[in-house]
Write a protein that holds these residues in place. Structure first.
Motif, PDB file in Angstrom:
ATOM      1  N   VAL A 258       0.834  -1.204   0.000  1.00 49.30           N
ATOM      2  CA  VAL A 258       0.000   0.000   0.000  1.00 49.30           C
ATOM      3  C   VAL A 258       0.869   1.255   0.000  1.00 49.30           C
TER       4      VAL A 258
ATOM      5  N   ALA B 141       2.405   1.585  -3.534  1.00 47.63           N
ATOM      6  CA  ALA B 141       1.372   1.983  -4.491  1.00 47.63           C
ATOM      7  C   ALA B 141       0.912   3.412  -4.230  1.00 47.63           C
ATOM      8  N   GLY B 142       0.824   3.782  -2.961  1.00 51.33           N
ATOM      9  CA  GLY B 142       0.456   5.160  -2.627  1.00 51.33           C
ATOM     10  C   GLY B 142       1.466   6.163  -3.155  1.00 51.33           C
TER      11      GLY B 142
ATOM     12  N   HIS C 265      -3.674   3.546  -9.754  1.00 49.56           N
ATOM     13  CA  HIS C 265      -4.846   3.386  -8.878  1.00 49.56           C
ATOM     14  C   HIS C 265      -5.283   1.925  -8.818  1.00 49.56           C
TER      15      HIS C 265
ATOM     16  N   LEU D 116      -2.952   0.255  -6.474  1.00 51.10           N
ATOM     17  CA  LEU D 116      -3.323   0.599  -5.100  1.00 51.10           C
ATOM     18  C   LEU D 116      -4.536  -0.212  -4.653  1.00 51.10           C
TER      19      LEU D 116
END
Length: 338
Positions: free
Chosen positions: A88, A91-92, A105, A108
């Motif tokens: 996370v 991906a963030g 996105h 994420l």
């Protein structure tokens, strides 16, 4: 054709070793190239080597910290390694660097999904869809989120919307088959998987076609692990409760009938194909599990008829063997939404 282009072609053909070789040759000429490193990470991940892939992804991030693609690939590998929180975070970072890129996105969403954080996963998938409501990868990402969250109708709607855009998309066809399997529409699921395996033999192996055996073993393991100890516990109260023996026999009969009915409901419509694919599974463990489960059910039926201790104790021993035989998961090669 560049090393990266050759590697992509080879990876699409399922020739991951050759794709890796091309990329490593390319890195000899261009050491530290972030695109080659990220592509190497992707190839290694799809080939089932996420730990090695993470090393390449880390190198890509170190080579170009401001490139969202490197962070996204690192997140994909962390997902494969079941490190959801770190995925996370990576991906963030990719979303922060490229907030207008739907793919980050989607990554994420998959990272949140790996941590079973369904609300943020659904929000990220919908954010990807906001850029293009007809995007097949984004629709399938949302479908997978909804499926794992237990919202099968929503998953089916998103999958059907994706297949309306691309009827032959392997990820969409896989999800439809999976949803059918989870609803125990076994014949439909097997038909879809056979067609998918025929069209994409490099991406769907025999393990996937053997899912009915895996599913039955998992169901029998769960059911017998609860049912047999319950029968034993009730039988042990016979000293204080006169009807305990009869009640225990009745429970044993119910458990045995339910287990047989469940196995028949899955295996009979599946036909011969799963048994022909048995060689793709850990054969010794599967056979041990099937024999132990069958033996436990047979002993439960014998106990239900006779009320004797020996069959019940043998059922307990068979369940212990079943639990030790291990759990199995179907492995599918690269049928991702993206």
């Amino acid at each position: 054709m560049t090393a990266g282009s050759r590697a992509r072609v080879l990876a699409e053909l399922g020739r991951y070793d050759q794709a890796e070789e091309q990329l490593r040759l390319g890195l000899l000429d261009r050491p530290g190239d972030p695109e080659l490193l990220a592509l190497l990470a992707a190839v290694l991940r799809v080939a089932g080597r996420p730990a090695d892939a993470l090393v390449a992804a880390d190198a890509a991030v170190a080579a170009e910290p401001g490139w969202a693609g490197a962070h996204a690939e690192r997140a994909e590998n962390l997902i494969a390694l079941s490190r959801a929180a770190a995925a996370v975070a990576s991906a963030g970072e990719a979303v922060r660097l490229r907030p207008a890129e739907p793919e980050v996105h989607r990554v994420l969403a998959r990272a949140h999904l790996a941590g079973r954080d369904f609300g943020p996963a659904r929000s990220a998938a919908r954010q990807a869809l906001a850029f293009d409501p007809r995007s097949v990868p984004s629709l399938l990402t949302l479908a997978e989120v909804e499926r794992v969250a237990g919202r099968r109708r929503a998953a089916a709607r998103a999958t059907k919307a994706a297949l309306a855009e691309d009827p032959e998309h392997p990820g969409g066809r896989w999800l439809i088959a999976l949803l059918n399997a989870e609803r125990l529409h076994v014949a439909d699921a097997m038909r879809g998987l056979r067609e998918l395996a025929a069209d994409h033999p490099a991406r769907l192996d025999g393990q996937a076609l053997a899912w009915p055996i895996v599913g039955v073993l998992a169901g029998l393991r769960r059911g017998l692990a609860v049912g047999v100890p319950l029968v034993l516990a009730v039988r042990l109260t016979a000293r204080w409760w006169a009807l305990a023996g009869c009640f225990a026999q009745a429970i044993a009969l119910v458990v045995a009938v339910v287990m047989v009915s469940f196995a028949a409901r899955v295996l009979l419509p599946a036909g011969r194909v799963p048994w022909r694919c048995l060689a793709f599974l850990p054969r010794r463990g599967v056979i041990t599990g099937l024999v132990a489960a069958g033996g436990s059910v047979a002993m439960l039926l014998t106990y239900a008829v006779t009320g004797r201790w020996l069959p019940l104790l043998l059922a307990v021993g068979a369940v212990g063997l079943l639990m030790m035989s291990g759990a199995f998961r179907v492995r599918v090669t690269s049928l991702s939404a993206g």
